[in-house]
Write a protein that holds these residues in place. Sequence first.
Motif, mmCIF file in Angstrom:
data_model
loop_
_atom_site.group_PDB
_atom_site.id
_atom_site.type_symbol
_atom_site.label_atom_id
_atom_site.label_comp_id
_atom_site.label_asym_id
_atom_site.label_seq_id
_atom_site.Cartn_x
_atom_site.Cartn_y
_atom_site.Cartn_z
ATOM 1 N N ILE A 120 0.848 -1.182 0.000
ATOM 2 C CA ILE A 120 0.000 0.000 0.000
ATOM 3 C C ILE A 120 0.887 1.236 0.000
ATOM 4 C CG2 ILE A 120 -0.260 -0.060 2.530
ATOM 5 C CD1 ILE A 120 -3.112 1.072 2.068
ATOM 6 N N ASN A 121 0.657 2.072 -0.970
ATOM 7 C CA ASN A 121 1.375 3.351 -1.093
ATOM 8 C C ASN A 121 2.893 3.192 -1.000
ATOM 9 O OD1 ASN A 121 -1.073 4.740 -1.342
ATOM 10 N ND2 ASN A 121 -1.296 4.925 0.883
ATOM 11 N N GLY A 122 3.389 2.195 -1.731
ATOM 12 C CA GLY A 122 4.835 2.011 -1.840
ATOM 13 C C GLY A 122 5.473 1.199 -0.739
ATOM 14 N N LYS A 123 4.689 0.648 0.170
ATOM 15 C CA LYS A 123 5.259 -0.115 1.290
ATOM 16 C C LYS A 123 4.570 -1.463 1.404
ATOM 17 C CE LYS A 123 6.350 4.082 3.895
ATOM 18 N NZ LYS A 123 6.115 4.859 5.136
ATOM 19 N N LYS A 124 5.343 -2.460 1.838
ATOM 20 C CA LYS A 124 4.771 -3.805 2.009
ATOM 21 C C LYS A 124 4.028 -3.863 3.334
ATOM 22 C CE LYS A 124 5.871 -8.610 0.962
ATOM 23 N NZ LYS A 124 5.138 -9.340 1.965
ATOM 24 N N LEU A 125 2.831 -4.406 3.268
ATOM 25 C CA LEU A 125 1.980 -4.432 4.454
ATOM 26 C C LEU A 125 2.206 -5.684 5.285
ATOM 27 C CD1 LEU A 125 -0.287 -2.901 5.901
ATOM 28 C CD2 LEU A 125 -1.928 -4.106 4.466
ATOM 29 N N ASN A 126 2.257 -6.835 4.644
ATOM 30 C CA ASN A 126 2.469 -8.081 5.382
ATOM 31 C C ASN A 126 3.917 -8.523 5.192
ATOM 32 O OD1 ASN A 126 1.976 -8.614 2.659
ATOM 33 N ND2 ASN A 126 0.970 -10.578 3.051
ATOM 34 N N VAL A 127 4.602 -8.745 6.284
ATOM 35 C CA VAL A 127 6.021 -9.096 6.227
ATOM 36 C C VAL A 127 6.202 -10.402 5.467
ATOM 37 C CG1 VAL A 127 8.066 -9.663 7.582
ATOM 38 C CG2 VAL A 127 6.480 -7.884 8.380
ATOM 39 N N ASN A 128 5.394 -11.411 5.802
ATOM 40 C CA ASN A 128 5.430 -12.696 5.113
ATOM 41 C C ASN A 128 4.127 -12.897 4.337
ATOM 42 O OD1 ASN A 128 7.966 -13.529 6.306
ATOM 43 N ND2 ASN A 128 6.818 -13.818 8.215
ATOM 44 N N ALA A 129 4.227 -13.575 3.200
ATOM 45 C CA ALA A 129 3.031 -13.821 2.397
ATOM 46 C C ALA A 129 2.004 -14.586 3.219
ATOM 47 C CB ALA A 129 3.395 -14.606 1.143
ATOM 48 N N SER A 130 0.753 -14.129 3.166
ATOM 49 C CA SER A 130 -0.322 -14.822 3.865
ATOM 50 C C SER A 130 -0.684 -16.074 3.092
ATOM 51 C CB SER A 130 -1.529 -13.900 4.004
ATOM 52 O OG SER A 130 -1.182 -12.725 4.698
ATOM 53 N N GLN A 131 -1.013 -17.150 3.798
ATOM 54 C CA GLN A 131 -1.264 -18.448 3.183
ATOM 55 C C GLN A 131 -2.688 -18.903 3.470
ATOM 56 O OE1 GLN A 131 1.124 -20.208 1.391
ATOM 57 N NE2 GLN A 131 2.592 -18.531 1.693
ATOM 58 N N GLY A 132 -3.214 -19.763 2.590
ATOM 59 C CA GLY A 132 -4.486 -20.432 2.857
ATOM 60 C C GLY A 132 -5.677 -19.743 2.248
ATOM 61 N N MET A 133 -6.568 -20.547 1.684
ATOM 62 C CA MET A 133 -7.749 -20.000 1.028
ATOM 63 C C MET A 133 -8.781 -19.482 2.013
ATOM 64 S SD MET A 133 -10.273 -21.869 -1.696
ATOM 65 C CE MET A 133 -11.622 -20.943 -2.432
ATOM 66 N N PHE A 134 -8.811 -20.051 3.218
ATOM 67 C CA PHE A 134 -9.943 -19.826 4.108
ATOM 68 C C PHE A 134 -9.644 -18.916 5.293
ATOM 69 C CE2 PHE A 134 -10.520 -24.221 2.410
ATOM 70 C CZ PHE A 134 -11.517 -23.901 1.507
ATOM 71 N N LEU A 135 -8.493 -18.324 5.338
ATOM 72 C CA LEU A 135 -8.129 -17.506 6.491
ATOM 73 C C LEU A 135 -8.397 -16.043 6.194
ATOM 74 C CD1 LEU A 135 -6.927 -17.879 9.304
ATOM 75 C CD2 LEU A 135 -4.676 -17.446 8.326
ATOM 76 N N ARG A 136 -9.300 -15.441 6.970
ATOM 77 C CA ARG A 136 -9.556 -14.017 6.818
ATOM 78 C C ARG A 136 -8.328 -13.221 7.277
ATOM 79 N NH1 ARG A 136 -14.772 -13.235 10.355
ATOM 80 N NH2 ARG A 136 -13.536 -14.604 11.684
ATOM 81 N N GLN A 137 -8.169 -12.059 6.707
ATOM 82 C CA GLN A 137 -7.026 -11.221 7.041
ATOM 83 C C GLN A 137 -7.497 -9.817 7.394
ATOM 84 O OE1 GLN A 137 -3.826 -11.522 3.984
ATOM 85 N NE2 GLN A 137 -5.171 -13.070 3.051
ATOM 86 N N SER A 138 -6.799 -9.188 8.355
ATOM 87 C CA SER A 138 -7.113 -7.816 8.726
ATOM 88 C C SER A 138 -5.822 -7.124 9.142
ATOM 89 C CB SER A 138 -8.132 -7.788 9.868
ATOM 90 O OG SER A 138 -8.529 -6.467 10.138
ATOM 91 N N TYR A 139 -5.615 -5.927 8.607
ATOM 92 C CA TYR A 139 -4.382 -5.190 8.856
ATOM 93 C C TYR A 139 -4.698 -3.747 9.236
ATOM 94 C CZ TYR A 139 -2.516 -9.116 6.171
ATOM 95 O OH TYR A 139 -2.201 -10.370 5.712
#
Length: 864
Positions: A120-139
């Motif tokens: 987002i806006n030139g910066k990485k939001l999640n340090v490691n790639a999020s995995q899995g089809m069924f896991l909700r994410q919130s940042y």
Amino acid sequence: MFLPLILKAQNSVDLNSGWRCIKAEDVALTGNQISVSTYNTNTWMPAIVPGTVLTTLLNNHLVPDPFYGMNNKQIPDIYDKGNAFYTYWFVKDFKFTKPAAGKSVFLNLRGVNYSNDIYINGKKLNVNASQGMFLRQSYNITAFLTNNSNNRLAILVHPAPVAGKPNGGQGGDGTIARNVAMQYTAGWDWIQPVHDRNTGIWDKVTLQETGAVRVINPHVVTLVPGTRKPEGIQAPAILKASAELQNTLGKSVEGVLNWVINGQVVTQRVKLTANTTTEITLPPITIANPKLWWPNGYGAQHLYGSEFKFTVGKDVSDKDSVQVGIRQIDTKWNEHTHSRQIFVNGQKIFIKGGNWIISDAMLRFSDARYDAEVRYHRDMNINLIRVWGGAIVERPEFYASCDKYGMLVFQDFWMSGDCNGRWTDPAKKDDQWVRRQYPDDHSLYLLSAADQIKMVRNHPSLAIWCGGNEIPPPDDILIALRDSLMPKLDGTRWFIDYSNSSDMSYNTEGGNGDGPYGIQNINSFWQHKTYPFNSEVGSVGVGDYASLVRFLPVVNRTMPKLKSGKEEADSVWDYHKYIGYQDFLMPYGEPKDLRDFAMKAQLVNYDQYRALMEGFSAHMWEWYTGSIIWKTQNPWTALRGQMYDYYLDPNACLYGLRVGSEPLHVMYNPVDGTITGVNNGFTNANNLILVIKTYDMTGRDSLISQAFISIGASSYQKIQSIKRVIEGLRKQEGIFLSLQLLDQGKHVKSSNVYWLPNEEGNYSGLQKIERASLNVSARYSGIRKVEVVLSNPSKSPVAFFNRLALVSADTHERILPAFATDNYLSVMPGETRKVVMDYQKNISGRPQIQIYGWNVPERFINIE
């Protein structure tokens, strides 16, 4: 920092339109560069979010419709092309003002398949790639937002690491199950492979602004002690509630958590330490004379609005709403049937269910489609939907429709006996022992399961959790689900280790299992005992001619034919997984063409599913505590097992099942000629008038019997045998048998018409019956609601098996979805029938009613 997702935000903005995407291989920049708004993405193609790579390619006319003909074979498969072929960047520009101090903004993703890197806006939001089809994410993206309110979100979506080979096996070579993802995308016996394996941002994306404290994952438990009835004054119910409170600040916060329901307010003052998430349990409350939630056919589906709110001083930091259905679900083992028995609010419920795969194989979900599909299930007079384990934990919108229409839900987790090693299988790459340990990442599986439980646990329709389809998960997953996650997160529902477990159903003559799945002689449903709570039993389901021509190219509109006792079908029919009718159409006369084939198939469809549910209902509590049909819907254009097609057009399966599943029902046993009444209600059905009539092919009627009867609560009652009379009347040409239950006001409570063959099993009379002079009129009776009146003159033959459809007057194409109180109905001589049809969408132009029947020519009726 990864954070759990709430159900509904206080101040939420959808990011579900205006996306663009490009294949990752086609751009040589990093995520930091792409996510800067000055980088021009105008040459990227418009993307479908929520959606998948394949839905985006289809929307941009870069691939053909995979549901039509053999088009799916033209689309490259990820197994052959490699994962990079379906790895895509998705970009969304949005305006959002950076909040004032003490407030936070969260980016919420409800489903990404499979892994993703977020910028987002030139910066990485999640340090490691999020995995899995069924896991909700919130940042928490507050610090990433720009000061000028112009922002860009860029998400790199990678497919699941193991694509699986679509070799024709159930789940292909089985390795698709190494991921924490759906399994059907590698192909099954009812679907061809989905070639991108549904890679993409497949579920909703939202922005949420809150104060210092967020309300997340609220939980409401309802306790309804005792044995209740839908009507009358109710004893109190007890409600328990809790919620997680997330303090986003680097200092402690003190405030008040409120929960409001039915005018009652529960308050708890709490102090939250810095940067923590704390679960707060509120004091229980009592609801006097509650309005209860009941399954379809047993009572109303009352829902209460409620709101959780956290305030700091006079300021609302965050709030969340939850709809509450007050009900209690229990189970116990029935020693007589050797199967589990379901109770709702203390009353035993005979389960009449249907298996559900997914609303759309390419994940094109909508609230309107969910509502229509679940409404069709309500109209079938069934009371449970099982969500099969090779797909997903269904979306909250699906559950909201089930809450509305009274469908109990039996929810599988992501396992199947086919892929996960229940049996040896030469189509599978790995041996049985290796497959028994799928998926590769057990921790991710359990994390995803916990998250999905929290997502849907407040829905009153959710009744049963199941570890997997025809197989339990590996021991460590099963033990954690059963002994830790369920008691902690949702301790009020039955958890069963797998769908045909002996804990659910045990046939002392043959263990536990499910099936059969193919077409059967209708006598078998009455005389052959199957599993006492059968999780999968089904039959055929080809749609009518209008359904077939929607996805069959002209050259392939040829009907299957019997050759040397074996049915042979066109290659497109085979590709769409046609399951044969064998010689069941022949008693009606050999089909002349595809239209005739489809019409005769509907006669068999109706008979099959009426007999299926009647046979189970006629042995309720004696042989069975329930059955679940395999299956009631298809998420693509398949030619088997469906009550309505992919386009939401019902076939005769739906209406045969609707009749056979009536809560109060009268029926004919074709084996011994017994008339049986079934009462699914909680009170005795007294002083009913049973009228038994027959009609010959000229329309001449014979009154066999007319008498008062009573049927006890939640039971069946054998009334009388008419076998000798029927065998004499049907001998030469067959007959129509009409059964009706009337109340003392002569109102029809159940109506059931059988067409019985001659003594050789052929419908010789139907093949030469004269045309009926059916009078039909239609008028509007409300907004998007039409009343159709069908009258058959007294000296006419039976107007047999009439199909009604709502169509465009200009094109004669069907308006879908459309719902009818009855269809494929027969009108007796001298009888008038009324059918109410309604439709969901506003339409342009003038609608008409189309009608055609076995001996009623097609015509189009203007609506007054």
